[in-house]
Scaffold this motif. Structure first.
Motif, PDB file in Angstrom:
ATOM      1  N   TYR A 211       0.840  -1.207   0.000  1.00  0.00           N
ATOM      2  CA  TYR A 211       0.000   0.000   0.000  1.00  0.00           C
ATOM      3  C   TYR A 211       0.872   1.253   0.000  1.00  0.00           C
ATOM      4  O   TYR A 211       0.566   2.250  -0.667  1.00  0.00           O
ATOM      5  CB  TYR A 211      -0.920   0.011   1.221  1.00  0.00           C
ATOM      6  CG  TYR A 211      -2.253  -0.649   1.013  1.00  0.00           C
ATOM      7  CD1 TYR A 211      -3.308   0.030   0.419  1.00  0.00           C
ATOM      8  CD2 TYR A 211      -2.481  -1.962   1.419  1.00  0.00           C
ATOM      9  CE1 TYR A 211      -4.547  -0.572   0.235  1.00  0.00           C
ATOM     10  CE2 TYR A 211      -3.710  -2.574   1.247  1.00  0.00           C
ATOM     11  CZ  TYR A 211      -4.742  -1.873   0.655  1.00  0.00           C
ATOM     12  OH  TYR A 211      -5.975  -2.461   0.472  1.00  0.00           O
ATOM     13  N   GLY A 212       1.955   1.223   0.786  1.00  0.00           N
ATOM     14  CA  GLY A 212       2.856   2.375   0.850  1.00  0.00           C
ATOM     15  C   GLY A 212       3.526   2.660  -0.483  1.00  0.00           C
ATOM     16  O   GLY A 212       3.649   3.826  -0.896  1.00  0.00           O
ATOM     17  N   ILE A 213       3.962   1.612  -1.182  1.00  0.00           N
ATOM     18  CA  ILE A 213       4.608   1.794  -2.485  1.00  0.00           C
ATOM     19  C   ILE A 213       3.609   2.362  -3.491  1.00  0.00           C
ATOM     20  O   ILE A 213       3.941   3.253  -4.282  1.00  0.00           O
ATOM     21  CB  ILE A 213       5.194   0.459  -2.983  1.00  0.00           C
ATOM     22  CG1 ILE A 213       6.357   0.032  -2.081  1.00  0.00           C
ATOM     23  CG2 ILE A 213       5.659   0.574  -4.427  1.00  0.00           C
ATOM     24  CD1 ILE A 213       6.905  -1.346  -2.394  1.00  0.00           C
ATOM     25  N   ALA A 214       2.367   1.853  -3.458  1.00  0.00           N
ATOM     26  CA  ALA A 214       1.331   2.399  -4.336  1.00  0.00           C
ATOM     27  C   ALA A 214       1.123   3.883  -4.043  1.00  0.00           C
ATOM     28  O   ALA A 214       0.955   4.693  -4.961  1.00  0.00           O
ATOM     29  CB  ALA A 214       0.021   1.628  -4.153  1.00  0.00           C
ATOM     30  N   GLY A 215       1.149   4.245  -2.755  1.00  0.00           N
ATOM     31  CA  GLY A 215       1.022   5.649  -2.374  1.00  0.00           C
ATOM     32  C   GLY A 215       2.171   6.501  -2.893  1.00  0.00           C
ATOM     33  O   GLY A 215       1.972   7.652  -3.305  1.00  0.00           O
ATOM     34  N   MET A 216       3.385   5.958  -2.871  1.00  0.00           N
ATOM     35  CA  MET A 216       4.540   6.680  -3.409  1.00  0.00           C
ATOM     36  C   MET A 216       4.333   7.013  -4.883  1.00  0.00           C
ATOM     37  O   MET A 216       4.577   8.146  -5.319  1.00  0.00           O
ATOM     38  CB  MET A 216       5.806   5.828  -3.253  1.00  0.00           C
ATOM     39  CG  MET A 216       6.370   5.739  -1.857  1.00  0.00           C
ATOM     40  SD  MET A 216       7.765   4.580  -1.766  1.00  0.00           S
ATOM     41  CE  MET A 216       8.841   5.228  -3.035  1.00  0.00           C
ATOM     42  N   PHE A 217       3.891   6.027  -5.647  1.00  0.00           N
ATOM     43  CA  PHE A 217       3.647   6.266  -7.069  1.00  0.00           C
ATOM     44  C   PHE A 217       2.611   7.364  -7.269  1.00  0.00           C
ATOM     45  O   PHE A 217       2.766   8.249  -8.117  1.00  0.00           O
ATOM     46  CB  PHE A 217       3.174   4.977  -7.753  1.00  0.00           C
ATOM     47  CG  PHE A 217       4.260   3.954  -7.943  1.00  0.00           C
ATOM     48  CD1 PHE A 217       5.518   4.324  -8.362  1.00  0.00           C
ATOM     49  CD2 PHE A 217       4.015   2.606  -7.715  1.00  0.00           C
ATOM     50  CE1 PHE A 217       6.527   3.385  -8.547  1.00  0.00           C
ATOM     51  CE2 PHE A 217       5.004   1.657  -7.899  1.00  0.00           C
ATOM     52  CZ  PHE A 217       6.265   2.049  -8.316  1.00  0.00           C
ATOM     53  N   MET A 218       1.541   7.314  -6.463  1.00  0.00           N
ATOM     54  CA  MET A 218       0.486   8.317  -6.618  1.00  0.00           C
ATOM     55  C   MET A 218       0.949   9.690  -6.134  1.00  0.00           C
ATOM     56  O   MET A 218       0.435  10.718  -6.593  1.00  0.00           O
ATOM     57  CB  MET A 218      -0.771   7.883  -5.870  1.00  0.00           C
ATOM     58  CG  MET A 218      -1.397   6.607  -6.415  1.00  0.00           C
ATOM     59  SD  MET A 218      -1.535   6.563  -8.228  1.00  0.00           S
ATOM     60  CE  MET A 218      -2.634   7.957  -8.537  1.00  0.00           C
ATOM     61  N   GLY A 219       1.908   9.725  -5.211  1.00  0.00           N
ATOM     62  CA  GLY A 219       2.493  11.002  -4.818  1.00  0.00           C
ATOM     63  C   GLY A 219       3.196  11.670  -5.993  1.00  0.00           C
ATOM     64  O   GLY A 219       3.094  12.890  -6.185  1.00  0.00           O
ATOM     65  N   VAL A 220       3.899  10.875  -6.796  1.00  0.00           N
ATOM     66  CA  VAL A 220       4.558  11.420  -7.989  1.00  0.00           C
ATOM     67  C   VAL A 220       3.513  11.860  -9.015  1.00  0.00           C
ATOM     68  O   VAL A 220       3.663  12.909  -9.657  1.00  0.00           O
ATOM     69  CB  VAL A 220       5.510  10.382  -8.609  1.00  0.00           C
ATOM     70  CG1 VAL A 220       6.181  10.955  -9.852  1.00  0.00           C
ATOM     71  CG2 VAL A 220       6.563   9.939  -7.602  1.00  0.00           C
TER      72      VAL A 220
END
Length: 326
Positions: A211-220
């Motif tokens: 979930y955190g990695i998915a959030g990182m992508f969406m932050g970009v």
């Protein structure tokens, strides 16, 4: 040799066909497909944003977790990074880092809520979406964020920057999910959850980090959208969910391409295919409602093809083909 040729052709066929069809339609419409540098910028930006969104959707969806909160994470992470950067006078690269960190934290929080409540992921994500949208609204007072006059922030969106995002994002996905122990555990849980847990793989930390990695992508993705427009508009009542739906077509296309190469490369090429179509819409000034209808028809047609691929292969080759799941 024939096998390698088949893999190469299978990898590049769909993007090349999409490019050729879009080029022909633009010529028929009396416009130049790639008219200038701005057209290339629009194309590369769309490829980068859609690729990252597809990665974010895919890494949870392939484990049975449907996450509606991706758009809300993109929105709130960009709001947080923009507010902090503007207030502190930080450079644009710090704004990007803050957006990535905020996206990771928001993704982790979403994962923790899912793990603690033990409700279906789709239900949890709807609640998280409403909460993040409301929080972004409260933080900005409902007016959003604007930094149109800040040339440092709005000029970061260049073709080399978007190309760098694509390369770094692709390498990160391959290293983390194909070459690391975390990725091995992720695949093991995906294909055999009960057996994997019995062998000692920790399911909960893996899910939360995913979930955190998915959030990182969406932050970009949020950073790209904000710096391109110079403004961040608020979305309420699931208005941010639309971001997630941009990833469905490239995810299906990328899954098909991935059979011939690497699935991560497939999702990139699926995003490129989607960007070809989006640029064609822009060049031909196609109405947004017509765009949605045509895109939906293309997606449905491709899903029908995947579901009946073995029949089509058998019809054209005369040999019974092995049935594959879509």
């Amino acid at each position: 040799m024939n096998n390698y040729l088949k893999r190469i052709l299978g990898t590049i066929a769909i993007p090349l066909i999409a490019f050729a069809v879009c080029q022909i339609l633009c010529i028929a419409g009396g416009v130049t497909y790639f008219a200038n540098a701005f057209s290339w910028k629009v194309f590369v930006r769309a490829s980068a944003s859609v690729m990252l969104t597809t990665f974010a959707l895919h890494i949870n969806l392939n484990s049975g977790r449907f996450d509606f909160s991706l758009g809300a994470i993109s929105l709130l992470s960009s709001v947080i990074s923009a507010q902090i950067s503007i207030a502190a006078g930080l450079p644009v690269w710090m704004m990007l880092l803050i957006s990535i960190l905020a996206g990771f934290v928001l993704g982790v929080l979403s994962g923790i809520v899912y793990v603690v409540l033990r409700l279906p992921a789709i239900i949890v994500s709807l609640g998280v979406t409403l909460f993040y949208e409301g929080l972004a609204y409260v933080v900005t007072g409902g007016y959003g964020v604007s930094f149109v006059t800040n040339t440092e922030y709005t000029s970061v969106g260049t073709i080399p920057f978007y190309c760098a995002v694509i390369v770094v994002g692709l390498i990160f996905m391959i290293v983390v999910f194909d070459l690391s122990r975390f990725g091995y555990n992720h695949r093991a849980l995906m294909y055999g959850q009960k057996i994997s847990v019995n062998t000692g793989i920790r399911e909960i930390p893996n899910a939360i980090i995913t979930y955190g990695i998915a959030g990182m992508f969406m932050g970009v993705v949020g950073f790209i959208s904000a710096t391109n427009n110079g403004t961040i508009q608020m979305s309420l009542n699931f208005g941010s969910i639309g971001v997630m739906f941009t990833a469905f077509f490239p995810m299906f296309v990328g899954g098909f391409i991935g059979r011939f190469s690497n699935d991560k490369l497939g999702y990139l090429l699926g995003a490129v295919t989607s960007a070809f179509v989006s640029l064609m819409y822009s060049r031909l000034n196609v109405d947004s409602s017509i765009q949605q209808i045509v895109t939906a028809l293309i997606l449905v047609g491709f899903v029908i093809f995947l579901s009946n691929e073995y029949k089509i292969t058998t019809f054209f080759t005369g040999h019974r083909a092995e049935r594959k799941t879509a």
